[in-house]
Motif scaffolding. Structure first.
Motif, short mmCIF file in Angstrom:
data_model
loop_
_atom_site.label_atom_id
_atom_site.label_comp_id
_atom_site.label_asym_id
_atom_site.label_seq_id
_atom_site.Cartn_x
_atom_site.Cartn_y
_atom_site.Cartn_z
N VAL A 42 0.85 -1.19 0.00
CA VAL A 42 0.00 0.00 0.00
C VAL A 42 0.89 1.24 0.00
O VAL A 42 2.05 1.21 0.41
CB VAL A 42 -0.94 0.02 1.22
N ASP A 43 0.32 2.35 -0.47
CA ASP A 43 1.06 3.60 -0.49
C ASP A 43 1.43 4.05 0.92
O ASP A 43 0.76 3.71 1.90
CB ASP A 43 0.21 4.69 -1.15
N GLY A 44 2.49 4.83 0.99
CA GLY A 44 2.91 5.39 2.26
C GLY A 44 4.37 5.15 2.53
O GLY A 44 5.10 4.60 1.69
N ALA A 45 4.82 5.59 3.70
CA ALA A 45 6.22 5.45 4.09
C ALA A 45 6.48 4.02 4.58
O ALA A 45 5.71 3.47 5.37
CB ALA A 45 6.56 6.45 5.18
N HIS A 46 7.56 3.43 4.09
CA HIS A 46 7.94 2.07 4.47
C HIS A 46 9.41 2.03 4.85
O HIS A 46 10.22 2.80 4.32
CB HIS A 46 7.68 1.09 3.33
N ASN A 47 9.74 1.13 5.76
CA ASN A 47 11.12 0.96 6.19
C ASN A 47 11.76 -0.18 5.41
O ASN A 47 11.34 -1.34 5.53
CB ASN A 47 11.18 0.66 7.69
N LEU A 48 12.74 0.15 4.58
CA LEU A 48 13.50 -0.83 3.81
C LEU A 48 14.80 -1.11 4.54
O LEU A 48 15.57 -0.19 4.83
CB LEU A 48 13.78 -0.30 2.40
#
Length: 233
Positions: free
Chosen positions: A113-119
């Motif tokens: 889903v859209d949004g900020a993610h931690n890679l």
């Protein structure tokens, strides 16, 4: 004449001041961009080795969409350690293992889903020990608000029809999709047989995740899709 001379001098001084100010502003701007684009790195040091792990792509705090290149590099600073593989997670959930060095793969961001993610990425050494992970925040923007369900159904094929008098050739292989050069060698060998039907007997390394199928299977065994029958494995 004297007044005119001093007027020109003041004009030249103002011009040089403007040029210097512009140069300083440009240098500050470039410095800021360089700081933003700096790769996040961590260094793991033990009594036996020191390893620096950097996540080079995508840029930290960037906004991305579609298939995005991800790359990481582990540098042995001291000792005799050897990197065996890279392990990636997104928001703490396993995503992909890369056995190549340096690490490069494509992340299908529309699967989230859209949004900020931690890679995040960590390196596994040949001894079995893990480095500390290095991570960054990346924002996905694909217009996805809910993870789309997998509505695909298996496509069963009977393969192609051999030429009159020729044998029906079935090729089967397992444990092949890992992103390593040997996988492509296996695919090339199978294609040289001109099989009528192909069976992939399971295991897409490391855990058969969506990203691993996208990178390790589709980019190698995917060329055999028209004659492939799915199997459980």
């Amino acid at each position: 004449m004297i007044a005119n001379h001093f007027g020109r001098a003041r004009l030249l001084n103002r011009t040089w001041l403007a040029v210097i100010a512009s140069l300083l502003a440009a240098l500050v701007s470039m410095s800021g961009r360089g700081a933003m684009a700096a790769s996040p790195c961590t260094t793991t040091t033990t009594s036996s080795y020191s390893v620096q792990l950097c996540l080079n792509q995508p840029d930290a705090d960037s906004v991305v969409s579609g298939n995005v290149s991800v790359s990481a590099l582990a540098t042995i600073l001291s000792g005799s350690a050897r990197v065996a593989r890279f392990v990636y997670t997104i928001d703490g959930v396993y995503t992909l293992t890369d056995f190549m060095r340096p690490s490069n793969f494509v992340l299908p961001t529309a699967h989230w889903v859209d949004g900020a993610h931690n890679l995040s990425v960590s390196a596994v050494l040949s001894s079995g020990s893990h480095t500390s992970s290095t991570s960054e925040t990346v924002t996905f923007a694909n217009g996805i608000t809910v993870v789309p369900p997998n509505t695909n159904s298996p496509t069963i094929t009977s393969g192609t029809t051999p030429a009159p008098g020729a044998n029906f050739v079935v090729a089967a292989v397992g444990d092949g999709a890992s992103g390593e050069p040997a996988a492509n060698s296996v695919v090339n060998t199978i294609r040289s047989w001109s099989p009528n039907l192909f069976l992939y007997l399971g295991d897409v390394y490391e855990d058969g995740s969506y990203s691993e199928f996208t990178n390790w299977y589709e980019d190698s065994f995917g060329v055999l899709r028209p004659i492939t029958d799915p199997v459980i494995g």
